[in-house]
Write a protein that holds these residues in place. Structure first.
Motif, PDB file in Angstrom:
ATOM      1  N   VAL A  12     -27.233 -27.821-126.375  1.00 16.94           N
ATOM      2  CA  VAL A  12     -28.622 -27.327-126.448  1.00 16.94           C
ATOM      3  C   VAL A  12     -29.200 -27.668-127.826  1.00 16.94           C
ATOM      4  CG1 VAL A  12     -30.048 -25.232-126.503  1.00 16.94           C
ATOM      5  CG2 VAL A  12     -28.343 -25.518-124.697  1.00 16.94           C
ATOM      6  N   CYS A  13     -28.413 -27.440-128.860  1.00 16.22           N
ATOM      7  CA  CYS A  13     -28.871 -27.751-130.237  1.00 16.22           C
ATOM      8  C   CYS A  13     -29.253 -29.229-130.350  1.00 16.22           C
ATOM      9  CB  CYS A  13     -27.759 -27.460-131.248  1.00 16.22           C
ATOM     10  SG  CYS A  13     -27.452 -25.727-131.545  1.00 16.22           S
ATOM     11  N   ILE A  14     -28.359 -30.085-129.865  1.00 19.09           N
ATOM     12  CA  ILE A  14     -28.588 -31.534-129.992  1.00 19.09           C
ATOM     13  C   ILE A  14     -29.853 -31.937-129.225  1.00 19.09           C
ATOM     14  CG2 ILE A  14     -27.651 -33.821-129.347  1.00 19.09           C
ATOM     15  CD1 ILE A  14     -24.845 -32.598-130.003  1.00 19.09           C
ATOM     16  N   ASN A  15     -29.962 -31.450-127.976  1.00 18.73           N
ATOM     17  CA  ASN A  15     -31.142 -31.814-127.164  1.00 18.73           C
ATOM     18  C   ASN A  15     -32.438 -31.384-127.848  1.00 18.73           C
ATOM     19  OD1 ASN A  15     -29.409 -32.836-125.303  1.00 18.73           O
ATOM     20  ND2 ASN A  15     -29.544 -31.097-123.877  1.00 18.73           N
ATOM     21  N   ARG A  16     -32.430 -30.164-128.380  1.00 22.58           N
ATOM     22  CA  ARG A  16     -33.672 -29.675-129.016  1.00 22.58           C
ATOM     23  C   ARG A  16     -34.016 -30.497-130.254  1.00 22.58           C
ATOM     24  NH1 ARG A  16     -32.959 -23.092-128.634  1.00 22.58           N
ATOM     25  NH2 ARG A  16     -33.113 -22.948-126.372  1.00 22.58           N
ATOM     26  N   GLY A  26     -37.123 -34.597-132.914  1.00 25.75           N
ATOM     27  CA  GLY A  26     -37.101 -35.831-133.702  1.00 25.75           C
ATOM     28  C   GLY A  26     -38.159 -36.838-133.298  1.00 25.75           C
ATOM     29  N   LYS A  27     -38.678 -36.707-132.052  1.00 21.49           N
ATOM     30  CA  LYS A  27     -39.709 -37.661-131.610  1.00 21.49           C
ATOM     31  C   LYS A  27     -40.978 -37.530-132.442  1.00 21.49           C
ATOM     32  CE  LYS A  27     -38.059 -37.755-126.824  1.00 21.49           C
ATOM     33  NZ  LYS A  27     -38.272 -37.181-125.486  1.00 21.49           N
ATOM     34  N   SER A  28     -41.181 -36.328-133.033  1.00 21.98           N
ATOM     35  CA  SER A  28     -42.416 -36.164-133.813  1.00 21.98           C
ATOM     36  C   SER A  28     -42.208 -35.518-135.184  1.00 21.98           C
ATOM     37  CB  SER A  28     -43.412 -35.302-133.014  1.00 21.98           C
ATOM     38  OG  SER A  28     -42.797 -34.060-132.734  1.00 21.98           O
TER      39      SER A  28
END
Ligand SMILES: Nc1ncnc2c1ncn2[C@@H]1O[C@H](COP(=O)(O)OP(=O)(O)OP(=O)(O)O)[C@@H](O)[C@H]1O
Ligand SMILES: Nc1ccn([C@H]2C[C@H](O)[C@@H](COP(=O)(O)O)O2)c(=O)n1
Length: 232
Positions: free
Chosen positions: A162-166, A171-173
């Motif tokens: 969950v941490c990585i996905n969030r 990171g996209k913005s």
């Protein structure tokens, strides 16, 4: 007789001074959890909900919280012109490592002092992302232990995935140099190896409130609110 009276009086006065000074000590909640667990998001909601208002003055309450993120303070110092620590902070952050506490504790202490100088009633702090390892804890103990009271640790608990996905989504913005897979793998390792033991240490002292951070922002905040209302 006079000497005894004076002694008793001065002991009385110093005990009152001591109690007043203690009562006025800033109160701190350490906010911990993995990278991207939602610490900053929840701190913003706490400030928004419990923020210092006119109403609270009427009720003689000083319930507002000030949010201090150790990561934000370090990023600020990294980009401050003339900072002697800019490069060091930059490389530690990219590597997912924890910056030496001498730097972080000074930033935190200054931010707390400045906040209270501007408004004495602002004496409740959410310290987000600190203490993250034994070095952080040692720095807090030596510089801040007798200047502030740590009430408890608010621990946002969720899986590494969950941490990585969030963080990848953020990171996209975000423009953050550490919201990428390579840095994240290191940040997760640092979290598991260095931060979890600190949370464990506070847990053994009965000072940790754990919230399941894998749910939606509002569901998480509902638990946070219940907890803060209960803990005063
Ligand atoms: N409960 C949630 N459900 C889904 N997304 C969330 C939730 N909480 C936060 N987010 C999103 O996840 C990202 C990370 O949140 P946030 O910045 O609050 O985490 P953090 O723990 O402060 O991270 P870091 O320690 O890396 O600074 C943000 O993009 C945020 O909008
Ligand atoms: N006590 C701290 C807090 C943060 N850092 C550095 C290393 C972290 O990976 C980075 C980002 O922090 P975040 O915004 O995720 O809380 O900042 C540190 O060295 N020491």
């Amino acid at each position: 007789m006079l000497v005894q009276l004076r002694g008793a009086l001065s002991r009385g006065v110093s005990s009152v001074v001591y109690r007043v000074a203690r009562a006025m000590k800033p109160q701190v909640i350490f906010v911990l959890g993995g990278p991207g667990a939602g610490k900053g998001t929840q701190c913003a909601k706490i400030v928004e909900t419990y923020g210092y208002t006119q109403l609270s003055v009427c009720l003689s309450q000083t319930y507002g919280y000030t949010h201090l993120s150790a990561g934000d303070l370090l990023r600020g110092e990294r980009s401050r012109e003339g900072s002697e620590f800019g490069q060091l902070i930059d490389s530690y952050i990219k590597d997912g490592k924890i910056v030496p506490v001498e730097i972080t504790i000074n930033l935190l202490r200054k931010a707390m002092e400045e906040t209270m100088q501007l408004d004495q009633k602002k004496s409740r702090f959410l310290i987000d992302g600190f203490p993250r390892n034994h070095d952080n804890l040692r720095g807090w103990t030596s510089v801040m232990e007798d200047k502030a009271d740590v009430k408890f640790v608010l621990f946002f608990d969720c899986s590494d995935q969950v941490c990585i996905n969030r963080c990848l989504e953020r990171g996209k913005s975000s423009g953050r140099t550490d919201d990428n897979r390579e840095s994240l793998e290191k940040r997760i390792q640092t979290y598991l190896q260095s931060t979890r033991p600190i949370i464990g240490q506070y847990e053994r002292q009965g000072k940790v409130h754990t919230v399941d951070a894998s749910r939606s922002v509002d569901e998480v905040f509902a638990d946070v609110k219940t907890l803060l209302d209960r803990e005063g």
